[in-house]
Design a protein around this motif. Structure first.
Motif, mmCIF file in Angstrom:
data_model
loop_
_atom_site.group_PDB
_atom_site.id
_atom_site.type_symbol
_atom_site.label_atom_id
_atom_site.label_comp_id
_atom_site.label_asym_id
_atom_site.label_seq_id
_atom_site.Cartn_x
_atom_site.Cartn_y
_atom_site.Cartn_z
ATOM 1 N N PRO A 144 0.848 -1.197 0.000
ATOM 2 C CA PRO A 144 0.000 0.000 0.000
ATOM 3 C C PRO A 144 0.887 1.252 0.000
ATOM 4 N N GLY A 145 0.284 2.394 -0.163
ATOM 5 C CA GLY A 145 1.026 3.651 -0.098
ATOM 6 C C GLY A 145 1.638 4.029 -1.426
ATOM 7 N N ALA A 146 2.120 5.257 -1.486
ATOM 8 C CA ALA A 146 2.718 5.785 -2.705
ATOM 9 C C ALA A 146 4.162 5.314 -2.830
ATOM 10 N N SER A 147 4.477 4.801 -4.008
ATOM 11 C CA SER A 147 5.853 4.442 -4.327
ATOM 12 C C SER A 147 6.574 5.741 -4.689
ATOM 13 N N ILE A 148 7.690 5.991 -4.036
ATOM 14 C CA ILE A 148 8.370 7.279 -4.211
ATOM 15 C C ILE A 148 9.819 7.082 -4.612
ATOM 16 N N LYS A 149 10.396 8.185 -5.094
ATOM 17 C CA LYS A 149 11.848 8.224 -5.228
ATOM 18 C C LYS A 149 12.326 9.471 -4.515
ATOM 19 N N ASN A 150 13.504 9.350 -3.945
ATOM 20 C CA ASN A 150 14.098 10.413 -3.144
ATOM 21 C C ASN A 150 15.356 10.882 -3.857
ATOM 22 N N LEU A 151 15.402 12.159 -4.177
ATOM 23 C CA LEU A 151 16.542 12.714 -4.884
ATOM 24 C C LEU A 151 17.355 13.555 -3.905
ATOM 25 N N PHE A 152 18.615 13.169 -3.702
ATOM 26 C CA PHE A 152 19.482 13.935 -2.823
ATOM 27 C C PHE A 152 20.288 14.887 -3.702
ATOM 28 N N LEU A 153 20.026 16.179 -3.531
ATOM 29 C CA LEU A 153 20.557 17.206 -4.423
ATOM 30 C C LEU A 153 21.403 18.217 -3.662
ATOM 31 N N ARG A 154 22.233 18.942 -4.401
ATOM 32 C CA ARG A 154 23.034 20.026 -3.838
ATOM 33 C C ARG A 154 23.035 21.191 -4.804
ATOM 34 N N ASP A 155 23.298 22.372 -4.262
ATOM 35 C CA ASP A 155 23.389 23.535 -5.141
ATOM 36 C C ASP A 155 24.798 23.600 -5.738
ATOM 37 N N LYS A 156 24.988 24.565 -6.610
ATOM 38 C CA LYS A 156 26.245 24.708 -7.348
ATOM 39 C C LYS A 156 27.466 24.790 -6.432
ATOM 40 N N PRO A 183 24.101 4.985 -2.067
ATOM 41 C CA PRO A 183 23.219 5.116 -3.229
ATOM 42 C C PRO A 183 22.332 3.877 -3.347
ATOM 43 N N GLY A 184 21.086 4.089 -3.686
ATOM 44 C CA GLY A 184 20.127 2.988 -3.761
ATOM 45 C C GLY A 184 19.319 2.844 -2.483
ATOM 46 N N SER A 185 19.731 3.550 -1.431
ATOM 47 C CA SER A 185 19.014 3.485 -0.156
ATOM 48 C C SER A 185 18.550 4.864 0.311
ATOM 49 N N VAL A 186 18.539 5.839 -0.579
ATOM 50 C CA VAL A 186 18.149 7.199 -0.198
ATOM 51 C C VAL A 186 16.719 7.159 0.329
ATOM 52 N N THR A 187 16.507 7.794 1.476
ATOM 53 C CA THR A 187 15.226 7.688 2.156
ATOM 54 C C THR A 187 14.983 8.881 3.063
ATOM 55 N N LEU A 188 13.725 9.214 3.238
ATOM 56 C CA LEU A 188 13.354 10.229 4.220
ATOM 57 C C LEU A 188 13.877 9.863 5.607
ATOM 58 N N LEU A 189 13.904 8.583 5.909
ATOM 59 C CA LEU A 189 14.334 8.138 7.235
ATOM 60 C C LEU A 189 15.813 8.423 7.486
ATOM 61 N N GLY A 190 16.579 8.683 6.430
ATOM 62 C CA GLY A 190 17.978 9.063 6.580
ATOM 63 C C GLY A 190 18.141 10.403 7.282
ATOM 64 N N LEU A 191 17.072 11.178 7.341
ATOM 65 C CA LEU A 191 17.141 12.474 8.020
ATOM 66 C C LEU A 191 17.474 12.329 9.501
ATOM 67 N N ILE A 192 17.309 11.135 10.035
ATOM 68 C CA ILE A 192 17.669 10.890 11.436
ATOM 69 C C ILE A 192 19.157 11.149 11.663
ATOM 70 N N LYS A 193 19.957 11.008 10.616
ATOM 71 C CA LYS A 193 21.407 11.218 10.710
ATOM 72 C C LYS A 193 21.785 12.693 10.556
ATOM 73 N N ASP A 194 20.868 13.515 10.077
ATOM 74 C CA ASP A 194 21.141 14.930 9.799
ATOM 75 C C ASP A 194 20.877 15.777 11.040
#
Length: 181
Positions: free
Chosen positions: A56-68, A114-125
């Motif tokens: 169930p739920g929305a299948s998502i992708k998480n893009l980890f981005l940076r500025d210039k 890479p391949g494990s990018v997740t919202l839950l990774g924010l716990i480390k931030d």
């Protein structure tokens, strides 16, 4: 399995030391509900479609981005089929030169590979250096998130996602993330 009390006490002081297996303890201790689905390792959303059970739920992708300049970092959360127009997203976020961050930055800020990018990774931030941007089309839905590894998926209701972000101290914005045509 016996729980390591010292590790948990260390985590209460600094959640960045949280071992991967203890993400579940963090969710449980904070009343964040989820459904867990185990599966083979998946590195792309296309692989997930083939190898993961129906969930169930929305299948998502998480893009980890940076500025210039590498001064600002973003975690953009979009539906798995959306192809994001980074140039237009630059304008919306008020940055220039938005691009994918390196695996080293991914490890430094979210503690994942890479391949494990997740919202839950924010716990480390712990310094809240990652800005969270969620596509408006997803907000209010249950989301499918990796629990810091790509061999399982947690389906978390919208209120659980919101609670997780609050408990980790992350402010988020919901915007219409532009799609590449």
């Amino acid at each position: 399995m016996r729980y390591n009390q010292k590790a948990f006490c260390d985590f209460l002081i600094n959640p960045a030391v949280l071992p991967m297996t203890d993400i579940y303890k963090f969710l449980e201790n904070n009343g964040i509900h989820y459904q867990r689905f185990d599966h083979p390792a998946v590195y792309t959303v296309e692989e997930a479609e083939r190898l993961c059970p129906k969930m169930p739920g929305a299948s998502i992708k998480n893009l980890f981005l940076r500025d210039k300049n590498g001064k600002r970092h973003f975690l953009a959360v979009v539906g798995w089929k959306k192809s994001v127009d980074l140039k237009k997203l630059n304008e919306l976020l008020g940055v220039s030169g938005l691009s994918f961050a390196s695996p080293e930055r991914l490890q430094k800020y979210l503690g994942v590979e890479p391949g494990s990018v997740t919202l839950l990774g924010l716990i480390k931030d712990q310094n809240h250096e990652v800005e969270v941007v969620i596509d408006k089309q997803l907000w209010g839905q249950a989301l499918q998130c990796h629990p810091l590894v790509n061999t399982a998926t947690l389906v978390m209701p919208a209120d659980g996602i919101e609670r997780f972000l609050k408990k980790t101290g992350h402010v988020y914005q919901t915007i219409e993330i532009p799609e590449r045509k």
